[in-house]
Design a protein around this motif. Sequence first.
Motif, PDB file in Angstrom:
ATOM      1  N   UNK A 121     -13.010  12.526  -3.455  1.00 31.38           N
ATOM      2  CA  UNK A 121     -12.657  11.200  -3.950  1.00 31.38           C
ATOM      3  C   UNK A 121     -11.542  11.233  -4.991  1.00 31.38           C
ATOM      4  N   UNK A 136     -16.586   4.263   3.403  1.00 35.18           N
ATOM      5  CA  UNK A 136     -16.375   5.030   2.187  1.00 35.18           C
ATOM      6  C   UNK A 136     -17.211   4.466   1.041  1.00 35.18           C
ATOM      7  N   UNK A 137     -17.452   5.303   0.035  1.00 33.82           N
ATOM      8  CA  UNK A 137     -18.258   4.861  -1.107  1.00 33.82           C
ATOM      9  C   UNK A 137     -17.590   3.718  -1.857  1.00 33.82           C
ATOM     10  N   UNK A 138     -16.256   3.644  -1.797  1.00 30.85           N
ATOM     11  CA  UNK A 138     -15.562   2.568  -2.513  1.00 30.85           C
ATOM     12  C   UNK A 138     -15.862   1.210  -1.886  1.00 30.85           C
ATOM     13  N   UNK A 196      -9.039  -2.202   8.125  1.00 31.16           N
ATOM     14  CA  UNK A 196      -7.658  -2.133   8.605  1.00 31.16           C
ATOM     15  C   UNK A 196      -7.551  -0.998   9.609  1.00 31.16           C
ATOM     16  N   UNK A 213      -4.123   6.539   5.616  1.00 35.84           N
ATOM     17  CA  UNK A 213      -5.369   6.012   5.060  1.00 35.84           C
ATOM     18  C   UNK A 213      -6.563   6.327   5.942  1.00 35.84           C
ATOM     19  N   UNK A 214      -6.362   6.252   7.241  1.00 39.48           N
ATOM     20  CA  UNK A 214      -7.449   6.565   8.172  1.00 39.48           C
ATOM     21  C   UNK A 214      -7.754   8.063   8.152  1.00 39.48           C
ATOM     22  N   UNK A 231      -7.305  10.006   5.659  1.00 42.44           N
ATOM     23  CA  UNK A 231      -7.999  10.234   4.397  1.00 42.44           C
ATOM     24  C   UNK A 231      -9.510  10.040   4.573  1.00 42.44           C
ATOM     25  N   UNK A 232      -9.868   8.921   5.198  1.00 48.17           N
ATOM     26  CA  UNK A 232     -11.294   8.629   5.369  1.00 48.17           C
ATOM     27  C   UNK A 232     -11.969   9.660   6.269  1.00 48.17           C
ATOM     28  N   UNK A 268      -1.314   3.222   7.330  1.00 44.43           N
ATOM     29  CA  UNK A 268      -2.603   3.066   8.000  1.00 44.43           C
ATOM     30  C   UNK A 268      -3.091   4.400   8.559  1.00 44.43           C
ATOM     31  N   UNK A 279      -8.624   0.406   4.728  1.00 39.64           N
ATOM     32  CA  UNK A 279      -8.899   1.479   5.694  1.00 39.64           C
ATOM     33  C   UNK A 279     -10.118   2.287   5.268  1.00 39.64           C
ATOM     34  N   UNK A 280     -10.731   1.931   4.154  1.00 37.70           N
ATOM     35  CA  UNK A 280     -11.795   2.742   3.547  1.00 37.70           C
ATOM     36  C   UNK A 280     -13.134   2.639   4.259  1.00 37.70           C
ATOM     37  N   UNK A 281     -13.145   2.293   5.532  1.00 37.11           N
ATOM     38  CA  UNK A 281     -14.417   1.985   6.184  1.00 37.11           C
ATOM     39  C   UNK A 281     -15.442   3.107   6.024  1.00 37.11           C
TER      40      UNK A 281
END
Lengths: 124, 187
Positions: free
Chosen positions: B139, A91-93, A108, B128-129, B131-132, B125, A87-89
Amino acid sequence: MNKILIVDDSSTMRKIIMRVLRQAGLHVEEFLEAGNGAEGLKSLMESPDVELVLSDINMPQMDGVAFVQAVRSKLSAEQLPMIMISTESGNSKVQSALDSGANGYVSKPFTPDTIRAALEPYFG
Amino acid sequence: MQRWSRTLASPRQCETGGSPPAIPSFEELLKALEESVADVLNGVLIEFESIEEFRDSGHPSASGDGDGGDIGVAVRFDGLFEGFVALRCYAGAAEYIARTLLFMEPEDEVSPEDVEDALGESANLVCGTLKCRTLDPVDTFSMGVPERVATKGSGGDDAQMAFQLPKGIMTVELWLQDGVCPKGESE
């Protein structure tokens, strides 16, 4: 494709990935599963014939970025393609994983179409 | 004992040293949460409609009678804020999510484990979304594994937003630890 390694700390997500590959028409003989990067490395040592790795980024113990770095110290992107699924779209990771040698990235949640588009090139 | 609230501590309550990360308002967090839920539902091709002004909609789960649905899951998070996101569903909506998210065939039987797994992954999900979108400017974010939470008797009236899915309603809540300050700062 004979063997794919799926690395994700969610067993449900691993199940989802296996099913979406089937729905996308991407045939895989055998799936290996790991719950984090450390387990993924162990799987690769035990099964060097893995042809593709699909890995989450945020995982306990060893995350996806560290996992890519560890694999790439032994195997090139041509020898073992690695696709990050997270889900990190943006993102720096994600960038770190790509900079470390991941071949690509899928966001995701995903659909069979997005999975097919991202993975078809590796299925020859 | 942890206290959970529906509002944020004012940044002015924090003795900040240096430049603290930008702190979203609770309304901004809720907006980001609603967008995150929509992203996830769209992403797995689940048709839905946001129920506007849910609390005034007259729906039984919004009536304050404590009926939060048939199944609920929550995912805790810790980062800029500590809190959790909870999803609660009626059985029909939960089974629909399971069938869709787990790519099940029409003839497949949906087990209670499938439903719990799918709703848990949905909460994952969404969190997680979120979070972004807003929760991880420094971070340091971490998420727990999905946990089953009480539904009946625990408050459908707690829902901050609701979504009409093809087979029923799903409600969503955001809770934050009371008096929370940005990590690394003291109250």
